[in-house]
Motif scaffolding. Structure first.
Motif, mmCIF file in Angstrom:
data_model
loop_
_atom_site.group_PDB
_atom_site.id
_atom_site.type_symbol
_atom_site.label_atom_id
_atom_site.label_comp_id
_atom_site.label_asym_id
_atom_site.label_seq_id
_atom_site.Cartn_x
_atom_site.Cartn_y
_atom_site.Cartn_z
ATOM 1 N N ASP A 145 -0.664 -3.483 1.109
ATOM 2 C CA ASP A 145 -1.596 -4.481 0.609
ATOM 3 C C ASP A 145 -1.006 -5.141 -0.623
ATOM 4 O OD1 ASP A 145 -3.658 -3.985 2.482
ATOM 5 O OD2 ASP A 145 -4.199 -2.172 1.382
ATOM 6 N N ASP A 168 -6.938 -3.428 -2.978
ATOM 7 C CA ASP A 168 -7.370 -2.344 -2.102
ATOM 8 C C ASP A 168 -7.223 -2.683 -0.628
ATOM 9 O OD1 ASP A 168 -8.274 -0.378 -4.032
ATOM 10 O OD2 ASP A 168 -9.742 -1.901 -4.588
ATOM 11 N N PHE A 187 -14.599 -3.285 -0.524
ATOM 12 C CA PHE A 187 -14.132 -3.037 -1.894
ATOM 13 C C PHE A 187 -14.538 -4.155 -2.848
ATOM 14 C CE2 PHE A 187 -11.311 -0.709 0.896
ATOM 15 C CZ PHE A 187 -11.407 0.558 0.346
ATOM 16 N N MET B 1 -8.337 5.520 -0.348
ATOM 17 C CA MET B 1 -8.490 4.576 0.768
ATOM 18 C C MET B 1 -7.192 4.398 1.520
ATOM 19 S SD MET B 1 -10.091 2.692 2.686
ATOM 20 C CE MET B 1 -9.574 1.572 3.969
ATOM 21 N N GLU B 2 -6.094 4.278 0.745
ATOM 22 C CA GLU B 2 -4.786 4.126 1.383
ATOM 23 C C GLU B 2 -4.565 5.254 2.392
ATOM 24 O OE1 GLU B 2 -2.077 1.858 1.181
ATOM 25 O OE2 GLU B 2 -3.871 0.757 0.630
ATOM 26 N N LYS B 5 -6.610 4.965 5.402
ATOM 27 C CA LYS B 5 -6.101 3.908 6.286
ATOM 28 C C LYS B 5 -4.952 4.440 7.140
ATOM 29 C CE LYS B 5 -6.034 -0.116 4.538
ATOM 30 N NZ LYS B 5 -5.603 -1.054 3.516
ATOM 31 N N PHE B 8 -6.162 6.671 9.718
ATOM 32 C CA PHE B 8 -6.763 5.866 10.784
ATOM 33 C C PHE B 8 -5.685 5.273 11.686
ATOM 34 C CE2 PHE B 8 -8.116 1.587 12.148
ATOM 35 C CZ PHE B 8 -9.076 1.977 13.055
#
Lengths: 250, 175
Positions: A145, A168, A187, B1-2, B5, B8
């Protein structure tokens, strides 16, 4: 289903739900056409309607607005996602990079350059001499990202001049003067100060689950989210005030 | 979150490999999401006073009007003359719709894979002036929930307008 097709569909899923946001204003035609988002696949520039399909750029002449007529099709690859018109240029976002086309002669579109990056979903908006790209991981195996600023003073030779990595999950984006409104879905929204592309910093975060934004008249934001449509006053760019909304019907 | 992810994504890719495995042939009948393709009735563009906002997609601003795509269903047209009071004007039902653009009195939009030009000088009496058939096919999406699903027929994917649950024998796709 084969793996490649699944990855393809996954990217489409991301595209459908995530990456859609921006200021699509075309100052040359502001009185004639409207504005879409940074992930739009339709764009009007001059007397032409441009549509990006999966793999190509389609060009329709709308000089007679009631009767669009097919003009040309340019094959670009399989991963085309977005189109953003600005002046005589089209900025086309693909998973592998950003293509810049000169459309001053619609009968003879000229590809000026391709700014390549790692494989990502990449909505792009343009303001002044800069293109702003939100690079969202998920469409590629080695992606991250990221937010990038690219100097397009010479559209034939785009150059990265800034980046911001503390994001994020960036989807779409909009630009007003020196501020970027970066939609990050659950987010929230990050307001970035990009006055100095080499020193981008976070001004504020908003807890709004948005994935699409259009800047209206430089003083309002239209946001779309899984929860509904929101409109904010941004007379003070870093303190958006909610002015109206249409909630999603459960 | 990373981390979430990547987990996932890993699951996604593992699933793909698993779905290619011959062991899946014993799945038998399952209730799974199956693609809905546009039929004859979907070729007609209709107009109604309003439609509930359920899955807003692309947005477009033209003058004091907002155009909001209802994913795969159509386009809401909202009066934004007074930004403090958004007002529904009309809903255009365009099955399969993903995107749009407006210039002058014309709305250009995709409708079951075709490009249509619609005269909207009177929003309550819209008239389709041109239809260019099968201009592209990108209206593909994933089922609403992860799991097995009936694969999308590539030859008809431009006609796809949504998903529905159905009993299917040995569904081959998974995400």
């Amino acid at each position: 289903m084969k793996k490649g097709a699944l990855i393809y569909f996954y990217c489409f899923w991301l595209l459908t739900f995530c990456c859609s946001c921006g200021d699509g204003s075309d100052s040359a035609n502001i009185n004639l056409s409207g504005q879409g988002g940074s992930m739009a696949r339709f764009a009007i520039s001059g007397n032409n309607l441009y549509v990006v399909g999966e793999s190509s750029l389609l060009n329709y002449d709308i000089t007679d607005p009631a009767h669009p007529s097919f003009n040309s099709e340019i094959t670009l690859g399989f991963d085309i996602e977005t189109i953003f018109p600005k002046g005589n240029y089209l900025f086309i976002g693909a998973q592998s990079g950003m293509h810049i086309f000169d459309v001053s002669d619609p009968e003879n579109l000229v590809k000026l350059s391709t700014y390549s990056h790692i494989v990502n979903c990449d909505p792009v908006v343009v303001s002044g001499n800069y293109a702003y790209e939100s690079l969202q991981a998920g469409c590629g195996s080695n992606s991250a990202d990221q937010f990038e600023v690219i100097d397009i003073t010479d559209p034939a030779n785009p150059k990265q001049v800034g980046q911001y990595n503390d994001v994020d999950s960036p989807y779409g984006l909009g630009v007003v003067n020196n501020y970027i409104y970066l939609c990050e879905g659950e987010f929230g929204i990050k307001i970035l100060n990009v006055q100095d592309p080499e020193n981008i910093f976070l001004e504020k975060e908003l807890a709004i689950d948005a994935y699409d934004v259009i800047v209206i008249d430089q003083d309002r934001l239209l946001l779309t989210s899984v929860d509904g449509i929101y409109q904010f006053d941004i007379s003070d760019p870093i303190t958006p005030q909610l002015i109206s909304e249409i909630p999603v019907v459960e | 979150m990373e981390q979430a992810k990547y987990i996932f994504l890993s699951l996604l890719f593992c699933s793909c490999i698993y779905a290619d495995d011959e062991a899946l042939e014993s799945l038998g009948e399952m209730e799974v999401y199956t693609p809905i393709y546009a039929g004859e009735e979907d070729n007609i563009i209709s107009f109604q006073d309003s439609y509930p906002l359920k899955k807003p997609g692309k947005i477009y601003v033209y003058g004091s009007y907002l155009f909001v795509n209802e994913q795969q269903i159509g386009i809401h047209i909202i009066n934004n003359e007074n930004p403090a009071e958004l007002e529904y004007v009309v809903f255009f039902r365009l099955p399969g719709n993903v995107d749009m653009a407006v210039r002058g009195n014309y709305l250009y939009a995709d409708h079951v894979g075709d490009l249509v030009a619609i005269n909207i000088s009177d929003l309550r009496k819209p008239v389709v002036s041109t239809r260019i058939e099968g201009i592209y096919s990108y209206a593909v999406m994933m089922p609403p929930e992860p799991g097995y699903f009936e694969c999308i027929d590539r030859a008809r994917k431009h006609l796809m307008i949504g998903w529905e649950k159905k009993i299917v024998e040995n569904p081959e796709c998974y995400w």
